[in-house]
Design an enzyme around this catalytic site. Structure first.
Site, PDB file in Angstrom:
ATOM      1  N   GLY A  44       0.814  -1.206   0.000  1.00 34.50           N
ATOM      2  CA  GLY A  44       0.000   0.000   0.000  1.00 34.50           C
ATOM      3  C   GLY A  44       0.843   1.250   0.000  1.00 34.50           C
ATOM      4  O   GLY A  44       2.056   1.197   0.239  1.00 34.50           O
ATOM      5  N   PRO A  72       2.498   4.904   1.142  1.00 30.39           N
ATOM      6  CA  PRO A  72       3.065   5.299   2.446  1.00 30.39           C
ATOM      7  C   PRO A  72       2.007   5.926   3.337  1.00 30.39           C
ATOM      8  O   PRO A  72       1.113   6.634   2.874  1.00 30.39           O
ATOM      9  CB  PRO A  72       4.135   6.335   2.058  1.00 30.39           C
ATOM     10  CG  PRO A  72       4.440   6.082   0.623  1.00 30.39           C
ATOM     11  CD  PRO A  72       3.184   5.557   0.016  1.00 30.39           C
ATOM     12  N   THR A  98      -0.346   4.484   5.228  1.00 25.19           N
ATOM     13  CA  THR A  98      -1.679   3.887   5.331  1.00 25.19           C
ATOM     14  C   THR A  98      -1.826   2.963   6.545  1.00 25.19           C
ATOM     15  O   THR A  98      -2.921   2.429   6.772  1.00 25.19           O
ATOM     16  CB  THR A  98      -2.021   3.089   4.061  1.00 25.19           C
ATOM     17  OG1 THR A  98      -0.939   2.210   3.744  1.00 25.19           O
ATOM     18  CG2 THR A  98      -2.263   4.028   2.889  1.00 25.19           C
ATOM     19  N   GLY A  99      -0.756   2.748   7.310  1.00 25.30           N
ATOM     20  CA  GLY A  99      -0.874   1.983   8.551  1.00 25.30           C
ATOM     21  C   GLY A  99      -0.374   0.557   8.471  1.00 25.30           C
ATOM     22  O   GLY A  99      -0.813  -0.298   9.243  1.00 25.30           O
ATOM     23  N   LYS A 100       0.560   0.266   7.572  1.00 22.74           N
ATOM     24  CA  LYS A 100       1.060  -1.112   7.418  1.00 22.74           C
ATOM     25  C   LYS A 100       1.836  -1.549   8.673  1.00 22.74           C
ATOM     26  O   LYS A 100       1.630  -2.651   9.176  1.00 22.74           O
ATOM     27  CB  LYS A 100       1.949  -1.212   6.175  1.00 22.74           C
ATOM     28  CG  LYS A 100       1.222  -0.891   4.866  1.00 22.74           C
ATOM     29  CD  LYS A 100       2.086  -1.122   3.650  1.00 22.74           C
ATOM     30  CE  LYS A 100       3.198  -0.089   3.513  1.00 22.74           C
ATOM     31  NZ  LYS A 100       2.676   1.280   3.295  1.00 22.74           N
ATOM     32  N   THR A 101       2.707  -0.686   9.159  1.00 18.43           N
ATOM     33  CA  THR A 101       3.474  -1.023  10.371  1.00 18.43           C
ATOM     34  C   THR A 101       2.552  -1.160  11.571  1.00 18.43           C
ATOM     35  O   THR A 101       2.698  -2.087  12.386  1.00 18.43           O
ATOM     36  CB  THR A 101       4.534   0.059  10.637  1.00 18.43           C
ATOM     37  OG1 THR A 101       5.373   0.199   9.494  1.00 18.43           O
ATOM     38  CG2 THR A 101       5.381  -0.305  11.845  1.00 18.43           C
ATOM     39  N   HIS A 157     -10.911  35.576 -12.507  1.00 19.04           N
ATOM     40  CA  HIS A 157     -10.434  34.241 -12.894  1.00 19.04           C
ATOM     41  C   HIS A 157     -11.058  33.174 -11.980  1.00 19.04           C
ATOM     42  O   HIS A 157     -11.595  32.170 -12.466  1.00 19.04           O
ATOM     43  CB  HIS A 157      -8.909  34.199 -12.807  1.00 19.04           C
ATOM     44  CG  HIS A 157      -8.293  32.933 -13.310  1.00 19.04           C
ATOM     45  ND1 HIS A 157      -7.708  32.818 -14.547  1.00 19.04           N
ATOM     46  CD2 HIS A 157      -8.188  31.693 -12.739  1.00 19.04           C
ATOM     47  CE1 HIS A 157      -7.266  31.579 -14.715  1.00 19.04           C
ATOM     48  NE2 HIS A 157      -7.545  30.880 -13.616  1.00 19.04           N
ATOM     49  N   GLU A 158     -10.985  33.396 -10.680  1.00 22.07           N
ATOM     50  CA  GLU A 158     -11.498  32.392  -9.737  1.00 22.07           C
ATOM     51  C   GLU A 158     -13.025  32.322  -9.770  1.00 22.07           C
ATOM     52  O   GLU A 158     -13.602  31.232  -9.677  1.00 22.07           O
ATOM     53  CB  GLU A 158     -11.009  32.693  -8.310  1.00 22.07           C
ATOM     54  CG  GLU A 158      -9.493  32.632  -8.151  1.00 22.07           C
ATOM     55  CD  GLU A 158      -8.899  31.303  -8.586  1.00 22.07           C
ATOM     56  OE1 GLU A 158      -9.573  30.267  -8.437  1.00 22.07           O
ATOM     57  OE2 GLU A 158      -7.770  31.296  -9.110  1.00 22.07           O
TER      58      GLU A 158
END
Length: 459
Positions: free
Chosen positions: A50, A52, A54-57, A271-272
């Site tokens: 996944g 970086p 995202t909570g893998k560790t 423009h905006e």
């Protein structure tokens, strides 16, 4: 080695599918005899894939915490040394200690540092890395039966890993830990706001709606930035103003020096407002969240939108609406100031809409030539006629449709009124913009009601 990580699945939010995949690993570590009795072999290795943050560790630590087993943790780069044989020796030591403490869990973070495809010549022909990988392959293949030692590895680059590492018997499964959806983001925000003082006006669901594409680490950083901003402003609670400003800062950059009154400020305002009006009057476009003249990063002004429920599935109508909305700024410059006074401010927007238009024809099959995907190298190299048809269809058809959608010229009075308000206030909310616009034209028929998917499911 950590005897107990103290982290459980309750501490991990926004990745429910990954947690379900990993639940049986926990059950095996708790009660291996239940699986052994029926001849089942638990996967020896699990690869968490996944982006970086995202909570893998955190997931790996939660597995060990749920099962109550020791947790061995290290990074792939810790194996690699300039001295030959050190990495392989560390692999042997690691698995030797793990077997002595089984059942246990080994976690190797950033495994691509040591598990890169062999024989590619990348890394200067470093034999030490290949020796280390060979030792890792040997150790994982050498497990006998259900020893209770499970290896979990994490990477955000699975495509470069050696095929021997991914075969059955080593990393048997891959679990995708993707970016959270809106509901997942709301759950993550609850976790990271537990220790923060929030004002009653702070809505975590609104924050989740405004932050598509944010990872768990991004959301933690967002709440921390909001807390820092509240402290800097002398407040005792975080309000929605701090959260909004923090989102703007993370997405677009630091707030710059405000523009002084003059031609440049008026041009940026038109423009905006051009973007906001064209987007609001085009069916399928995301609703305007706010328009501001406060510079951030490289932008002199910004128009913010509230994104849809699932940004990965976009209809043809929505893509066309984005093209019209993106051209609104340049259209306003041309209509208000004349063709000779158009500026370079639309450069980035023109690149974005050109990419959208090209993909509509060559990737998504959304043109009059039919459902053709022209990005295949064989098609691109051999069929010149199709590419010419795509180019012609893209230019003529889109130009005709966009000319028929000239909302600036048709609503000049509304644009002038909105610019006056924006110049005075410098920031205009989406609700205020729609209220003023409705005084000049009927927008009820093109108003897009945003219904969260979970409400549809419950209904």
């Amino acid at each position: 080695m950590e005897p107990n990580t103290g982290v459980t699945f309750e501490d991990v939010a926004g990745v429910d599918e990954a947690k379900q995949d990993l639940q049986e690993i926990v059950e095996f570590l708790k009660t291996p005899e239940k699986f052994s009795a029926v001849g089942a072999k638990i996967p020896k290795g699990v690869l968490l894939v996944g982006p970086p943050g995202t909570g893998k560790t955190l997931l790996a630590r939660a597995i060990a915490g749920e099962a109550g087993v020791p947790f061995f943790s290290l990074s792939g780069s810790e194996f690699i040394e300039m001295f030959g044989g050190v990495g392989a020796s560390r692999v042997r030591d690691l698995f030797s200690k793990a077997k002595q403490n089984s059942p246990c869990l080994i976690f190797i973070d950033e495994i691509d540092a040591v598990g890169r495809q062999r024989g590619t010549g990348i890394g200067g022909g470093n034999d030490e890395r290949e020796q280390t990988l060979n030792q890792l392959l040997t150790e994982m293949d050498g497990f006998t039966g259900n020893t209770g030692v499970i290896v979990i590895a994490a990477t955000n680059r699975p495509e470069i890993l050696d095929s021997a590492l991914l075969r059955p018997g080593r990393f048997d499964r891959q679990v995708t830990v993707g970016l959270p959806d809106e509901r997942g983001r709301e759950e993550i925000l609850k976790v990271h706001s537990n220790n923060k003082k929030l004002d009653k006006d702070v809505s975590l669901s609104v924050i989740a709606m405004r932050t598509p594409g944010f990872s768990g680490a991004d959301l933690a950083n967002l709440m921390n930035e909001a807390a820092i901003l509240a402290g800097r402003r002398g407040k005792d609670k975080i309000t929605m103003k701090e959260v909004d400003d923090s989102i703007d800062r993370i997405v677009a950059g630091m707030e710059g020096t405000k523009m002084t009154d003059g031609k440049s400020k008026i041009l940026v305002a038109y423009h905006e407002i051009g973007h906001a009006v064209c987007a609001t009057l085009t069916p399928g476009h995301d609703p305007v969240q706010k328009v501001t003249l406060v510079p951030r990063g490289q932008a002199r002004g910004l128009t913010w939108f509230i994104p849809g429920e699932d940004p990965s599935l976009i209809s043809k109508k929505q893509l066309f609406a984005r093209i019209v909305g993106g051209l609104g700024g340049r259209a306003a410059e041309e209509v208000i100031f004349g063709e000779t006074e158009i500026t370079t401010g639309a450069a980035g927007e023109l690149q974005q809409i050109t990419q959208i238009a090209r993909k509509m024809v060559t990737v998504f099959g959304m043109s009059e030539i039919g459902a053709w995907a022209l990005t295949d190298p064989a098609v691109q190299s051999s069929d010149v006629v199709l590419r010419m048809l795509a180019r012609n269809s893209m230019s003529d058809k889109l130009a005709e449709d966009i000319d028929n959608s000239n909302h600036i010229r048709n609503n000049r009075d509304a644009v002038d009124k909105l610019v006056d308000v924006l110049l005075e206030k410098e920031t205009l909310s989406g609700d205020k913009l729609r209220a003023i616009l409705s005084e000049f034209t009927d927008i009820s028929s093109i108003k897009v009601e945003r219904i969260p998917i979970r409400e549809l499911i419950e209904a």
